[in-house]
Design a protein around this motif. Sequence first.
Motif, short mmCIF file in Angstrom:
data_model
loop_
_atom_site.label_atom_id
_atom_site.label_comp_id
_atom_site.label_asym_id
_atom_site.label_seq_id
_atom_site.Cartn_x
_atom_site.Cartn_y
_atom_site.Cartn_z
N GLY A 173 80.70 5.32 22.00
CA GLY A 173 81.17 5.58 20.47
C GLY A 173 82.26 6.69 20.52
O GLY A 173 82.27 7.54 21.39
N TYR A 174 83.21 6.74 19.49
CA TYR A 174 84.17 7.55 19.20
C TYR A 174 84.48 7.61 17.82
O TYR A 174 83.94 6.67 17.10
CB TYR A 174 85.38 7.24 20.20
N CYS A 175 85.57 8.58 17.36
CA CYS A 175 86.00 8.70 16.05
C CYS A 175 86.32 7.21 15.20
O CYS A 175 85.81 6.86 14.54
CB CYS A 175 87.46 9.45 16.05
N ASN A 176 86.91 6.32 16.16
CA ASN A 176 87.32 5.01 15.90
C ASN A 176 86.00 4.00 15.59
O ASN A 176 86.31 2.76 15.20
CB ASN A 176 88.36 4.35 16.74
N SER A 177 84.83 4.48 16.05
CA SER A 177 83.65 3.58 15.70
C SER A 177 83.34 3.67 14.05
O SER A 177 83.02 2.97 13.58
CB SER A 177 82.46 4.36 16.42
N CYS A 178 83.77 4.87 13.42
CA CYS A 178 83.49 5.02 12.17
C CYS A 178 84.82 4.92 11.23
O CYS A 178 84.69 4.43 10.12
CB CYS A 178 82.55 6.13 11.92
N HIS A 179 85.59 5.60 11.89
CA HIS A 179 87.07 5.88 11.14
C HIS A 179 88.10 4.72 11.62
O HIS A 179 87.98 4.19 12.50
CB HIS A 179 87.46 7.00 11.42
N VAL A 180 88.86 4.40 10.48
CA VAL A 180 89.98 3.56 10.54
C VAL A 180 91.15 3.76 9.62
O VAL A 180 91.00 4.51 8.57
CB VAL A 180 89.58 1.95 10.23
N LEU A 181 92.45 3.62 10.30
CA LEU A 181 93.48 4.03 9.25
C LEU A 181 93.54 2.86 8.29
O LEU A 181 93.65 1.80 8.68
CB LEU A 181 94.92 3.85 10.34
N ASN A 182 93.92 3.38 7.06
CA ASN A 182 94.22 2.59 5.79
C ASN A 182 95.88 2.28 5.79
O ASN A 182 96.58 3.29 5.36
CB ASN A 182 93.60 3.13 4.79
#
Length: 147
Positions: A126-135
């Motif tokens: 897991g990493y930041c991009n597991s939860c976050h995404v660019l809108n």
Amino acid sequence: MTNRKFRRVALVILGLASAALLATACAKAPPAPPQVVEKPVVQIPPPDVAPNGCADCHKKEGDKDYTLPAEAKKANPNHVPLPATATVTDCDTCHGAPGKNGAKPFETWIHKVHLNSQTFSPKLKGYCNSCHVLNATTGLIDVKGLK
Ligand code: HEC
Ligand code: HEC
Ligand code: HEC
């Protein structure tokens, strides 16, 4: 040796001497500064192991219940009752900043719990991009599935 010839020989010797002097000076030049290692401006993130966010990890696995409401109950046995289908949007009604109904806002615990975990990164990658995404529309970094 004529005077003129002598002067020419003297000039040649002087020329050779200064060339030799220059060569020694160059040989003793200070070492070149350490080479600058080029780094990419943007680090390439690791693959996204949870395209759908929380629910890709927080689900039932065999007899283990890792769903979000089950995690809430494990973390706080006196947690307010939540429907079994609760999503991060439901959690956010209380844990969204600055925190409502006496609940601590997400940012005071969610990163600590996951990024210090011996399971989240070491095992599940897991990493930041597991939860976050660019809108792409707003340019803001969103939490996946959070409405
Ligand atoms: C890549 C998998 C993964 C994703 C994605 C993920 N989690 Fe987790 N989560 C974990 C793991 C693993 C733990 C257990 C951490 C530990 O104790 O080592 C955990 C623990 C938790 C806990 C328990 C906290 C506590 O104090 O015990 C909550 C609540 C939680 N996650 C909520 C979320 C929410 C909300 C999201 C989405 C915004 C999310 N998680 C996304 C893997 C994930
Ligand atoms: C109606 C409000 C409300 C909702 C909705 C809610 N919580 Fe909570 N939660 C609280 C309160 C109040 C506490 C106790 C104070 C605290 O620790 O934040 C708490 C505590 C927690 C804790 C313990 C935090 C800690 O560090 O001790 C976790 C983890 C948690 N909730 C996860 C969740 C998850 C996951 C969801 C969504 C599935 C959720 N909560 C939905 C109100 C809520
Ligand atoms: C387990 C899911 C999860 C992971 C992993 C995660 N975040 Fe978050 N992050 C959240 C949630 C949930 C919020 C709160 C969003 C809200 O309340 O609107 C948040 C909020 C934030 C915020 C704004 C609040 C603050 O803390 O300042 C920043 C910045 C942030 N995350 C950066 C990161 C970075 C950088 C990483 C990777 C190192 C990361 N996040 C990894 C779930 C996660």
